[in-house]
Design a protein around this motif. Sequence first.
Motif, PDB file in Angstrom:
ATOM      1  N   SER A 126       0.847  -1.188   0.000  1.00  0.00           N
ATOM      2  CA  SER A 126       0.000   0.000   0.000  1.00  0.00           C
ATOM      3  C   SER A 126       0.883   1.239   0.000  1.00  0.00           C
ATOM      4  O   SER A 126       1.988   1.242   0.559  1.00  0.00           O
ATOM      5  N   SER A 127       0.428   2.279  -0.634  1.00  0.00           N
ATOM      6  CA  SER A 127       1.210   3.518  -0.693  1.00  0.00           C
ATOM      7  C   SER A 127       1.468   4.063   0.705  1.00  0.00           C
ATOM      8  O   SER A 127       2.540   4.624   0.982  1.00  0.00           O
ATOM      9  N   LYS A 128       0.517   3.869   1.599  1.00  0.00           N
ATOM     10  CA  LYS A 128       0.671   4.322   2.988  1.00  0.00           C
ATOM     11  C   LYS A 128       1.814   3.571   3.665  1.00  0.00           C
ATOM     12  O   LYS A 128       2.671   4.183   4.326  1.00  0.00           O
ATOM     13  N   SER A 182     -12.186  -7.738  -3.125  1.00  0.00           N
ATOM     14  CA  SER A 182     -11.921  -8.046  -1.716  1.00  0.00           C
ATOM     15  C   SER A 182     -10.459  -7.783  -1.361  1.00  0.00           C
ATOM     16  O   SER A 182     -10.149  -7.351  -0.240  1.00  0.00           O
ATOM     17  N   PHE A 183      -9.555  -8.009  -2.314  1.00  0.00           N
ATOM     18  CA  PHE A 183      -8.142  -7.684  -2.094  1.00  0.00           C
ATOM     19  C   PHE A 183      -7.984  -6.169  -1.960  1.00  0.00           C
ATOM     20  O   PHE A 183      -7.302  -5.679  -1.041  1.00  0.00           O
ATOM     21  N   ILE A 184      -8.595  -5.436  -2.866  1.00  0.00           N
ATOM     22  CA  ILE A 184      -8.500  -3.971  -2.845  1.00  0.00           C
ATOM     23  C   ILE A 184      -9.043  -3.419  -1.540  1.00  0.00           C
ATOM     24  O   ILE A 184      -8.444  -2.532  -0.920  1.00  0.00           O
ATOM     25  N   ALA A 185     -10.186  -3.950  -1.091  1.00  0.00           N
ATOM     26  CA  ALA A 185     -10.781  -3.486   0.164  1.00  0.00           C
ATOM     27  C   ALA A 185      -9.858  -3.764   1.340  1.00  0.00           C
ATOM     28  O   ALA A 185      -9.700  -2.923   2.233  1.00  0.00           O
ATOM     29  N   GLY A 186      -9.222  -4.929   1.340  1.00  0.00           N
ATOM     30  CA  GLY A 186      -8.314  -5.285   2.425  1.00  0.00           C
ATOM     31  C   GLY A 186      -7.157  -4.319   2.540  1.00  0.00           C
ATOM     32  O   GLY A 186      -6.730  -3.955   3.642  1.00  0.00           O
ATOM     33  N   MET A 187      -6.648  -3.860   1.394  1.00  0.00           N
ATOM     34  CA  MET A 187      -5.536  -2.917   1.417  1.00  0.00           C
ATOM     35  C   MET A 187      -6.017  -1.510   1.768  1.00  0.00           C
ATOM     36  O   MET A 187      -5.359  -0.795   2.539  1.00  0.00           O
ATOM     37  N   THR A 201      -6.198  -6.505 -11.339  1.00  0.00           N
ATOM     38  CA  THR A 201      -6.165  -5.788 -10.062  1.00  0.00           C
ATOM     39  C   THR A 201      -4.898  -4.959  -9.915  1.00  0.00           C
ATOM     40  O   THR A 201      -4.931  -3.838  -9.394  1.00  0.00           O
ATOM     41  N   VAL A 202      -3.762  -5.502 -10.377  1.00  0.00           N
ATOM     42  CA  VAL A 202      -2.490  -4.782 -10.259  1.00  0.00           C
ATOM     43  C   VAL A 202      -2.572  -3.428 -10.957  1.00  0.00           C
ATOM     44  O   VAL A 202      -2.283  -2.383 -10.355  1.00  0.00           O
ATOM     45  N   SER A 203      -2.967  -3.434 -12.212  1.00  0.00           N
ATOM     46  CA  SER A 203      -3.041  -2.185 -12.976  1.00  0.00           C
ATOM     47  C   SER A 203      -4.045  -1.213 -12.369  1.00  0.00           C
ATOM     48  O   SER A 203      -3.832   0.003 -12.369  1.00  0.00           O
ATOM     49  N   GLY A 209      -3.094   4.862  -7.640  1.00  0.00           N
ATOM     50  CA  GLY A 209      -2.066   5.366  -6.736  1.00  0.00           C
ATOM     51  C   GLY A 209      -2.137   4.785  -5.339  1.00  0.00           C
ATOM     52  O   GLY A 209      -1.442   5.238  -4.430  1.00  0.00           O
ATOM     53  N   GLU A 210      -2.967   3.745  -5.175  1.00  0.00           N
ATOM     54  CA  GLU A 210      -3.158   3.159  -3.852  1.00  0.00           C
ATOM     55  C   GLU A 210      -2.083   2.148  -3.485  1.00  0.00           C
ATOM     56  O   GLU A 210      -1.992   1.725  -2.330  1.00  0.00           O
TER      57      GLU A 210
END
Length: 343
Positions: A126-128, A182-187, A201-203, A209-210
């Motif tokens: 994650s960018s964070k 669900s992967f995106i939400a988890g991150m 999902t990667v792209s 920018g997440e």
Amino acid sequence: MSLNPRSRCGLLASALASALLALCSVAPAAHAADSDTVTIMVGGINKIIYLPAKLAEVLGYFKAEGLKVELQSQPAGVDAENQLIAGAVQGVVGFYDHTIDLQAKGKEIQAIAVFCKVPGEVELVSSKAAAAGFKTMADAKGKTLGVTGLGSSTEFLTRYLVDKQGVASKDYSLLPVGAGSSFIAGMKQDRIQAGMTTEPTVSQMLKSGEAKVLVDMRTEVGTQAALGGLYPAASFYVRNDWAATHKDQAAKLARAFAKTMAYIGSHSAEQIAELMPKDYYGSDKALYVEALKASLPMFTKDGAMPAGGPETVLKVLSAYKPQVKSAHIDLSKTYTNAFLSTK
């Protein structure tokens, strides 16, 4: 003892009902046994690494071989694998490494068509977390890493990449978050600070920018750097005993997939995207095409196992799985190219 007419009628009706009930109870099983439909479970049917499954169906290659094929989807390859072992499905589109892992557990399955020379997986951070110092897999200590499921190929690869950097398994956590939304939400929710996923999902996450890339195994160069060799991944595998007793069906399935791989190698990302269902790319077809362009080099041209690939997979699994390391793995039983050339 004599029975009055009413009693005789009652017994006759009861017997008839019992017979009908018995017939109904065995009918589905008999139908299933006689069915010529081949059910294939896909470990996430809309993942680009598993695109050949749907593409073969859309192009009519299964029908051309005289096959009736039903495609089903599970979010994680390990779930599809369990369905195969239980006999609920005849084949699985998933990662080749399961064939080695299962042989160490006394189960024999084999890949009869290989889709990808490399995993096509990317470890995203994650960018964070990246801003806070999570720059390499060596920084995974104290972090939670996302995988599609425990026992999945993403777990195999994640553990290898982290352990390779000297981080003990007790010093980080794995969390099953599936794939896609669900992967995106988890991150986004910071339940995972990094995780392994595939295109598109990667792209999608890089464009928003997440997330940032930690390890890229979409290319041969990236895979060589991360794993030390080609790592055949997405494939079509079946139980060895099923292949031995259903050679004609196995050959037809392998041929259909070989034709599909040839199609992918001779057509553009735009042409392939046109054949995919709309829910595969949603409202951003251009992003899907770009993700597909980035993925095309990972596919095999003919469905055959790449030379040296099985040895790399065995090396990776043996590095951290004692059961695989201690077992005598016969790689020749984990794949075959024989069905690809069967006429």
